[in-house]
Enzyme design. Structure first.
Site, PDB file in Angstrom:
ATOM      1  N   ASP A  67      42.248 112.013  18.557  1.00  0.00           N
ATOM      2  CA  ASP A  67      43.900 111.998  18.350  1.00  0.00           C
ATOM      3  C   ASP A  67      43.073 113.390  16.852  1.00  0.00           C
ATOM      4  O   ASP A  67      42.711 113.492  15.897  1.00  0.00           O
ATOM      5  CB  ASP A  67      44.486 110.784  17.262  1.00  0.00           C
ATOM      6  CG  ASP A  67      45.479 111.054  16.615  1.00  0.00           C
ATOM      7  OD1 ASP A  67      46.584 112.035  16.986  1.00  0.00           O
ATOM      8  OD2 ASP A  67      46.448 110.365  15.378  1.00  0.00           O
ATOM      9  N   GLU A  82      43.237 113.155  13.283  1.00  0.00           N
ATOM     10  CA  GLU A  82      41.939 113.449  12.597  1.00  0.00           C
ATOM     11  C   GLU A  82      40.834 114.427  12.829  1.00  0.00           C
ATOM     12  O   GLU A  82      39.378 114.619  12.676  1.00  0.00           O
ATOM     13  CB  GLU A  82      40.826 112.955  13.690  1.00  0.00           C
ATOM     14  CG  GLU A  82      41.493 110.690  13.723  1.00  0.00           C
ATOM     15  CD  GLU A  82      41.326 110.564  12.253  1.00  0.00           C
ATOM     16  OE1 GLU A  82      40.091 109.918  11.534  1.00  0.00           O
ATOM     17  OE2 GLU A  82      42.022 110.109  11.997  1.00  0.00           O
ATOM     18  N   ASP A  95      43.243 106.128  16.924  1.00  0.00           N
ATOM     19  CA  ASP A  95      42.673 107.500  16.504  1.00  0.00           C
ATOM     20  C   ASP A  95      41.779 108.009  17.360  1.00  0.00           C
ATOM     21  O   ASP A  95      41.125 109.336  17.734  1.00  0.00           O
ATOM     22  CB  ASP A  95      42.037 107.180  15.472  1.00  0.00           C
ATOM     23  CG  ASP A  95      43.090 106.977  14.145  1.00  0.00           C
ATOM     24  OD1 ASP A  95      43.800 108.006  14.015  1.00  0.00           O
ATOM     25  OD2 ASP A  95      42.438 105.789  13.239  1.00  0.00           O
TER      26      ASP A  95
END
Length: 609
Positions: free
Chosen positions: A324, A327, A359
């Site tokens: 993601d 992140e 994520d």
């Protein structure tokens, strides 16, 4: 009854704009912005509309600020143009008067001339509108043909979802339906809005379903017949050339040209048979699955498999880790960049993109070969593997528990469609001692996530261990799916008619397309009444996702719950209506206390005590 007297007289002319110079400058600015494709053209158009309605003359651009849609920028531009006008024509140059066209005296025109002019104006007024026909190999052309051919298939639903429509229409279109061209933000899918405006296409339901109108069906039928006729004519021409080449053996001095013609013929035949080959491959894939599965599949499922039945055979795809974008940017950027560097150091193939839930996850990306003469290679198909990771530092876990994100994220992970959700918890040591929630509470929340919610929880100490875990998982999945044939299935089609035997069969090889997964996980998308009801229930203290789901199984909307309350004969019966509903794996009762709370929330008039 006396009739109203009719007053006959000359119609008063509509007064022209008292600020023609300002109007001219704004029109030039609008046209210039329109040529460049800028959105400011709409701002200038609104200002033009306001200026036309204003009946008084304006001395400068600053005075125009009292009008609607006139900001500091437009007023400043008008003042600059006005100063330039004064410098060129003098300080006393008029700005409110413009030359009007000279009117010819009515007596100069003969009666035949007037009649001719009236006929010309009448012909201009009754000019027939040109029919809209999409350009060949364009997005609208591909969408119309795909929907028409899908409607002709036996057992067709009569509509198509967005993902399956894009997948099947792509071979008929030169542009991509998902990736815009270089320097542009529009894809081939942008033409769908034009088809809807022209009343050729209808968009209904949520998730969206696309189907042809009667007008669109007629146009698509005509386009399909034209394409079929061209293909048939081309085939007859090629067969005629073959017949002409048949004859006595002679020395052929044009061998190279014949080879080129043969290659052209083979390429054409491969294009015309592409649709048939796709159907055959789909039928073969469907037959393979039906032999391995138990007998008795429903016809609806077979139709859905045919519509979304593309697959990736072993060796035709790569396993790619998707990270993601959150992140890698924002917050503690140094720590987040360290994760990227560790993955690069471990030689992990990863891609940074926007994920609407989770994520980290993994996709099986189709291997594509670059096309000569094209800047970008074709867009490869992607299937989402059944593993998704939500990463939590202890401070982030503490904050998400306080503001309620923790429970909502778990709920969204459960319903995202992936069967192996994982919680990756960082810094489980002394870092929790300085947070606003006691460490024991945080540890209890982690244990509940694993035991009650059924998530797999992995504990690590820092970013390096997180990167190491992601590396190991990537290599494990590459080995796990090494010899698998991956079939695409649609949650939308399963929702229409899928049974449990289809959903539980061959889980490791039946996966969801990434575009459908990411679209279905949008946080603030349009919600159904059932979803809103579930969110309402989860705002009540003590109602978890499992308890809300159990209530929804019996009463899917607020209206159905209120009707059930109305059928109860006494107040105590209403309070205990939901108490015996079973929830969770252990099938426990919802309980009388929670049942009474829900009853009071929806049936108490006025504030709750």
């Amino acid at each position: 009854m006396p009739t109203d007297q009719v007053c006959l007289g000359r119609k008063r002319p509509v007064p022209s704009c008292p600020n023609p110079l300002f109007l001219q400058w704004l029109t030039e600015l609008r046209d210039s912005a329109k040529e460049k494709g800028l959105k400011t053209q709409y701002v200038y158009q609104k200002a033009i509309n306001s200026l036309k309605k204003y009946p008084l003359p304006l001395k400068n651009g600053k005075e125009a600020k009292i009008l609607q849609n006139f900001g500091d920028g437009i007023c400043k531009i008008l003042d600059e143009r006005l100063q330039k006008h004064y410098r060129e024509h003098g300080s006393d140059a008029p700005i409110h008067l413009m030359e009007e066209p000279r009117k010819e005296p009515s007596g100069n025109l003969s009666e035949p001339m007037k009649r001719t002019q009236r006929e010309v104006r009448k012909e201009k007024g009754t000019k027939k509108k040109r029919e809209y026909v999409p350009q060949k190999r364009s997005g609208g052309y591909a969408v119309l043909l795909t929907l028409y051919r899908h409607a002709q298939m036996p057992g067709s639903k009569g509509f198509m979802f967005r993902n399956e429509l894009q997948t099947e229409a792509q071979p008929l279109c030169e542009k991509s339906f998902t990736v815009p061209d270089l320097g542009s933000k529009y894809t081939a899918w942008s033409s769908v809005s034009t088809l809807i405006q022209k009343d050729l296409l209808v968009k209904t339901h949520n998730p969206a379903r696309y189907s042809l109108t009667d007008q669109g069906l007629a146009l698509a039928e005509r386009l399909d017949s034209e394409e079929t006729g061209m293909a048939k004519e081309h085939g007859e021409q090629m067969s005629g050339e073959e017949d002409s080449r048949d004859g006595p053996d002679v020395v052929d001095l044009t061998l190279v040209e014949d080879e080129e013609e043969q290659e052209d013929k083979e390429s054409w035949s491969s294009k015309t048979s592409e649709r048939l080959a796709t159907a055959l491959s789909v039928n073969q894939a469907t037959g393979h699955i039906s032999e391995s599965d138990a007998a008795g599949k429903s016809q609806t499922l077979e139709t859905g498999r045919t519509a979304m039945g593309w697959h990736l055979p072993p060796g035709s795809y790569d396993i790619v880790l998707c990270v993601d974008v959150i992140e890698t940017t924002g917050g503690s950027s140094g720590r987040k960049q360290e994760l990227v560097k560790e993955l690069q150091r471990n030689c992990v193939t990863f891609d940074i993109r926007k994920l609407n839930v989770g994520d980290f996850l993994w996709v099986a990306r189709e291997k594509v070969t670059p096309v000569p003469g094209q800047l970008r290679p074709p867009v490869g198909k992607e299937l989402v593997l059944d593993y998704i990771i939500e990463r939590k530092r202890m401070d982030d876990l503490c904050g998400s528990i306080i503001d309620g994100r923790f429970r909502e994220q778990k709920f969204r992970l459960k319903r995202c469609g992936l069967r192996k959700p994982i919680y990756l918890v960082e810094e489980c040591g002394s870092a929790a001692a300085h947070l606003s929630i006691p460490e024991s509470t945080l540890q209890q929340a982690i244990v509940n996530t694993q035991v009650v919610d059924g998530f797999f929880v992995k504990r690590v100490q820092d970013v390096k261990e997180s990167a190491a875990y992601l590396t190991i998982m990537t290599r494990y999945l590459q080995k796990l799916y090494h010899n698998c044939t991956l079939f695409c299935h649609s949650r939308e089609l399963e929702g229409d008619g899928g049974d449990e035997s289809e959903q539980t069969a061959n889980l490791s090889c039946s996966l969801m397309a990434f575009t459908e997964f990411n679209y279905g996980a949008i946080k603030n998308k349009c919600q159904t009444v059932r979803e809103v009801f579930a969110r309402q229930l989860m705002q009540i203290s003590g109602v978890s996702g499992d308890k809300a789901a159990a209530v929804l199984e019996h009463y899917s909307t607020v209206s159905s719950l209120l009707q059930a309350y109305d059928r109860c004969s006494s107040e105590s019966e209403k309070e205990k209506l939901l108490s015996s509903i079973k929830y969770g794996k252990l099938k426990r009762n919802l309980g009388p206390a929670l049942s009474r709370t829900i009853y009071q929330l929806y049936c108490t008039r006025g504030p709750l005590s």
